[in-house]
Design an enzyme around this catalytic site. Structure first.
Site, PDB file in Angstrom:
ATOM      1  N   GLU A 179      42.726  39.820  26.803  1.00 19.07           N
ATOM      2  CA  GLU A 179      43.384  39.511  28.077  1.00 19.07           C
ATOM      3  C   GLU A 179      44.586  40.432  28.301  1.00 19.07           C
ATOM      4  O   GLU A 179      44.850  40.873  29.431  1.00 19.07           O
ATOM      5  CB  GLU A 179      43.826  38.043  28.112  1.00 19.07           C
ATOM      6  CG  GLU A 179      42.680  37.051  28.118  1.00 19.07           C
ATOM      7  CD  GLU A 179      41.734  37.264  29.298  1.00 19.07           C
ATOM      8  OE1 GLU A 179      42.214  37.366  30.441  1.00 19.07           O
ATOM      9  OE2 GLU A 179      40.515  37.348  29.064  1.00 19.07           O
ATOM     10  N   TRP A 205      43.209  43.678  29.456  1.00 17.79           N
ATOM     11  CA  TRP A 205      42.900  43.614  30.894  1.00 17.79           C
ATOM     12  C   TRP A 205      44.151  43.922  31.714  1.00 17.79           C
ATOM     13  O   TRP A 205      44.096  44.679  32.695  1.00 17.79           O
ATOM     14  CB  TRP A 205      42.381  42.216  31.273  1.00 17.79           C
ATOM     15  CG  TRP A 205      40.894  42.049  31.238  1.00 17.79           C
ATOM     16  CD1 TRP A 205      40.179  41.354  30.295  1.00 17.79           C
ATOM     17  CD2 TRP A 205      39.921  42.543  32.177  1.00 17.79           C
ATOM     18  NE1 TRP A 205      38.838  41.405  30.597  1.00 17.79           N
ATOM     19  CE2 TRP A 205      38.647  42.120  31.747  1.00 17.79           C
ATOM     20  CE3 TRP A 205      40.022  43.305  33.346  1.00 17.79           C
ATOM     21  CZ2 TRP A 205      37.478  42.422  32.432  1.00 17.79           C
ATOM     22  CZ3 TRP A 205      38.853  43.612  34.037  1.00 17.79           C
ATOM     23  CH2 TRP A 205      37.602  43.177  33.582  1.00 17.79           C
ATOM     24  N   TRP A 217      34.709  41.085  57.093  1.00 20.35           N
ATOM     25  CA  TRP A 217      35.110  39.760  56.631  1.00 20.35           C
ATOM     26  C   TRP A 217      35.341  38.830  57.821  1.00 20.35           C
ATOM     27  O   TRP A 217      35.710  39.264  58.904  1.00 20.35           O
ATOM     28  CB  TRP A 217      36.401  39.863  55.803  1.00 20.35           C
ATOM     29  CG  TRP A 217      36.281  40.688  54.577  1.00 20.35           C
ATOM     30  CD1 TRP A 217      36.731  41.968  54.395  1.00 20.35           C
ATOM     31  CD2 TRP A 217      35.662  40.309  53.344  1.00 20.35           C
ATOM     32  NE1 TRP A 217      36.427  42.409  53.121  1.00 20.35           N
ATOM     33  CE2 TRP A 217      35.778  41.407  52.457  1.00 20.35           C
ATOM     34  CE3 TRP A 217      35.035  39.145  52.892  1.00 20.35           C
ATOM     35  CZ2 TRP A 217      35.291  41.371  51.157  1.00 20.35           C
ATOM     36  CZ3 TRP A 217      34.549  39.108  51.586  1.00 20.35           C
ATOM     37  CH2 TRP A 217      34.671  40.220  50.741  1.00 20.35           C
ATOM     38  N   ASN A 266      43.894  30.114  34.717  1.00 22.64           N
ATOM     39  CA  ASN A 266      43.236  31.381  34.997  1.00 22.64           C
ATOM     40  C   ASN A 266      41.779  31.220  35.419  1.00 22.64           C
ATOM     41  O   ASN A 266      41.314  31.874  36.352  1.00 22.64           O
ATOM     42  CB  ASN A 266      43.316  32.305  33.779  1.00 22.64           C
ATOM     43  CG  ASN A 266      42.759  33.687  34.080  1.00 22.64           C
ATOM     44  OD1 ASN A 266      43.202  34.338  35.008  1.00 22.64           O
ATOM     45  ND2 ASN A 266      41.777  34.119  33.311  1.00 22.64           N
ATOM     46  N   TRP A 269      39.451  39.274  50.953  1.00 18.07           N
ATOM     47  CA  TRP A 269      40.145  39.053  49.681  1.00 18.07           C
ATOM     48  C   TRP A 269      41.632  39.323  49.786  1.00 18.07           C
ATOM     49  O   TRP A 269      42.433  38.748  49.035  1.00 18.07           O
ATOM     50  CB  TRP A 269      39.521  39.915  48.578  1.00 18.07           C
ATOM     51  CG  TRP A 269      39.524  41.399  48.825  1.00 18.07           C
ATOM     52  CD1 TRP A 269      38.521  42.119  49.416  1.00 18.07           C
ATOM     53  CD2 TRP A 269      40.544  42.345  48.482  1.00 18.07           C
ATOM     54  NE1 TRP A 269      38.863  43.451  49.475  1.00 18.07           N
ATOM     55  CE2 TRP A 269      40.093  43.627  48.902  1.00 18.07           C
ATOM     56  CE3 TRP A 269      41.785  42.240  47.863  1.00 18.07           C
ATOM     57  CZ2 TRP A 269      40.845  44.781  48.728  1.00 18.07           C
ATOM     58  CZ3 TRP A 269      42.545  43.398  47.685  1.00 18.07           C
ATOM     59  CH2 TRP A 269      42.075  44.639  48.121  1.00 18.07           C
ATOM     60  N   TRP A 282      41.471  39.847  42.240  1.00 20.24           N
ATOM     61  CA  TRP A 282      40.862  39.565  43.544  1.00 20.24           C
ATOM     62  C   TRP A 282      39.731  40.536  43.853  1.00 20.24           C
ATOM     63  O   TRP A 282      38.680  40.144  44.372  1.00 20.24           O
ATOM     64  CB  TRP A 282      41.939  39.598  44.646  1.00 20.24           C
ATOM     65  CG  TRP A 282      42.590  38.261  44.780  1.00 20.24           C
ATOM     66  CD1 TRP A 282      43.779  37.859  44.241  1.00 20.24           C
ATOM     67  CD2 TRP A 282      42.060  37.120  45.460  1.00 20.24           C
ATOM     68  NE1 TRP A 282      44.023  36.546  44.541  1.00 20.24           N
ATOM     69  CE2 TRP A 282      42.986  36.067  45.294  1.00 20.24           C
ATOM     70  CE3 TRP A 282      40.899  36.887  46.192  1.00 20.24           C
ATOM     71  CZ2 TRP A 282      42.777  34.798  45.838  1.00 20.24           C
ATOM     72  CZ3 TRP A 282      40.687  35.625  46.738  1.00 20.24           C
ATOM     73  CH2 TRP A 282      41.622  34.596  46.552  1.00 20.24           C
TER      74      TRP A 282
END
Length: 457
Positions: free
Chosen positions: A277, A280, A309, A344, A362, A385
């Site tokens: 993590e 990331w 969108w 999370n 988004w 996102w």
């Protein structure tokens, strides 16, 4: 004139594991104080959607930090500026006032921050003040490339390269500050920006480092098994401290390295999953350094900018308010409203629901998260996102769709997380809590919304 170094604090308001501060300290020796500057810019905070709870956390930390810094001989000046466009002027005036020959700071990676730092560097170097940029918020600086010399666009090969780099180069360390004569603590100016109570979160370096130690000692071993179960609350909750720089990832990685002589290999599954993590986080910061379009609100995959969108404000507000009729989504959004934080796994579920079920941009969700999260980090939030929207790295296209009801059954099987945050369902049986419409009808209840969209459709 002998060398005299200062430090410019930004998202690194800490005294430990801070290479910029350590380098300035080494230059000045033990007998001389360390001039330090912190600039606060409410206009930039507003433009970057700083959550009031995040600002409150920083303010509370500064109350202790100014005293800790003064005790270490750091002559801190805190100034409020109208715009980052003025940063070069303010930093130059600070450097000249203190007769600095060099200034140290830790890098920030989004485009606007890079431009600001280049402008500051140019102005200082014009006046023969050397500038040194450090990478205090990353374990691995943004130098990793593929064999072809390109940046990594997928996480798994980046993670392998990250681990190999650490294996070859070791973990970065900064020397502890020597004892100096104390100075007067800085005055904290009044800043016109909204605040929201963050008192549930510890502040001060000692308390934050203790939280890291406790997590690694008592909880991280179970992280792989428990991280997707929001009712257990078994994640570290250290993310606000990475974001504001109260804690360095160097400190976390150093502590993990003590668990395995073969680090970064040889860790148990829980620790290794948690390390992933942190990798990331570094992946998204590296992308910020290399892909300017991300700082312009653009998709990583350029062709996806053509996506039409939906601009449905009513559906968006239902999502924001936790009134979608999907209990796991509503629980997450209500947790965010209550705590300024969200588990999370649930962040992924609510993000998928917004972009894949409601087909809403988004960027609307990205902005809302930043405006409300105590740990809102531009790089990680943008990356998360875009991953959910299938516009970013590691993007599986349209077929990466979370079924909110199946996700709910998987991560909250007995419904305890839902019951905590969706009070209308506190008496709902576990078998029906993930899709409670029939149960509510049977009870003659209309105090919880029916689903605002048909997921199957």
């Amino acid at each position: 004139m002998s060398d005299y170094a200062g430090v410019w604090f930004r998202n690194d308001v800490r005294l430990t594991a801070n290479p910029a501060l350590s380098a300035a300290s080494a230059t000045n020796g033990q007998q001389r104080d360390i001039p330090a500057l912190l600039l606060l810019c409410p206009q930039q905070m507003a433009e970057h959607d700083w959550a009031p709870i995040k600002w409150d956390l920083l303010c509370r930390h500064l109350d202790s930090f100014v005293h800790d810094a003064a005790a270490k001989g750091i002559s801190l000046t805190i100034e409020v500026i109208d715009s980052w466009a003025n940063a070069a002027k303010n930093v130059k005036q600070f450097a000249q006032k203190h007769q600095l020959t060099e200034l140290h700071f830790n890098a920030e990676y989004p485009l606007h921050e890079q431009r600001r730092d280049r402008a500051v560097t140019a102005v200082l170097e014009e006046h023969d003040i050397a500038v040194e940029r450090h990478h205090g918020s990353l374990v691995v600086p943004p130098v990793l490339t593929t064999q072809a010399g390109n940046i990594y666009q997928k996480f798994t090969p980046f993670s392998r390269a990250w681990r190999e780099y650490v294996k070859q180069h070791g973990i970065p360390r900064a020397n502890a500050l020597p004892k100096r004569e104390g100075v007067t603590p800085a005055t904290i100016p009044v800043v016109d920006y909204p605040r929201r109570d963050s008192s549930a979160w510890a502040v001060g370096e000692k308390a934050v480092q203790q939280a890291l130690r406790e997590y690694l000692t008592t909880q991280v071993a179970d992280y792989a098994a428990e991280r997707d179960i929001p009712s257990l609350d078994s994640t570290s909750r250290l993310s606000p401290y990475w974001e504001l720089g109260l804690l360095s990832p160097w400190q976390a990685v150093s502590s993990m390295a003590e668990m395995s002589p073969e680090f970064p290999a040889g860790l148990n599954k829980g620790v290794d999953t948690w390390l992933n993590e942190l990798i990331w986080r570094e992946f998204y910061l590296h992308l910020m350094q290399h892909v300017p379009r991300l700082s312009y609100g653009k998709a990583f995959l350029q062709h996806t900018d053509a996506m039409q969108w939906h601009q449905d404000q009513t559906l968006f507000e239902a999502w924001c308010n936790g009134e979608t009729g999907y209990p796991i989504v509503d629980a997450g959004m209500r947790q965010l409203a209550s705590e300024g934080w969200m588990h999370n796994r649930v962040r992924m579920i609510v993000a998928h629901f917004l972009v894949k079920d409601l087909l809403i941009d988004w960027r609307w969700g990205e902005k809302f998260f930043m405006q409300n999260l105590i740990d809102g980090n531009f790089a990680a939030n943008n990356g998360g996102w875009q991953w959910s929207a299938s516009t970013g790295t590691d993007a599986a296209p349209y077929f990466r769709v979370f079924n909110p009801t199946l996700q709910s059954e998987k991560v909250d099987p007995d419904g305890s997380y839902i019951r905590k945050w969706v009070k209308q369902l506190k008496d709902c049986p576990a078998k029906q809590i993930h899709a409670p419409a029939a149960w509510l009808k049977q009870q003659g209840r209309d105090d919880y919304p029916t689903p605002i969209v048909d997921h199957k459709q």
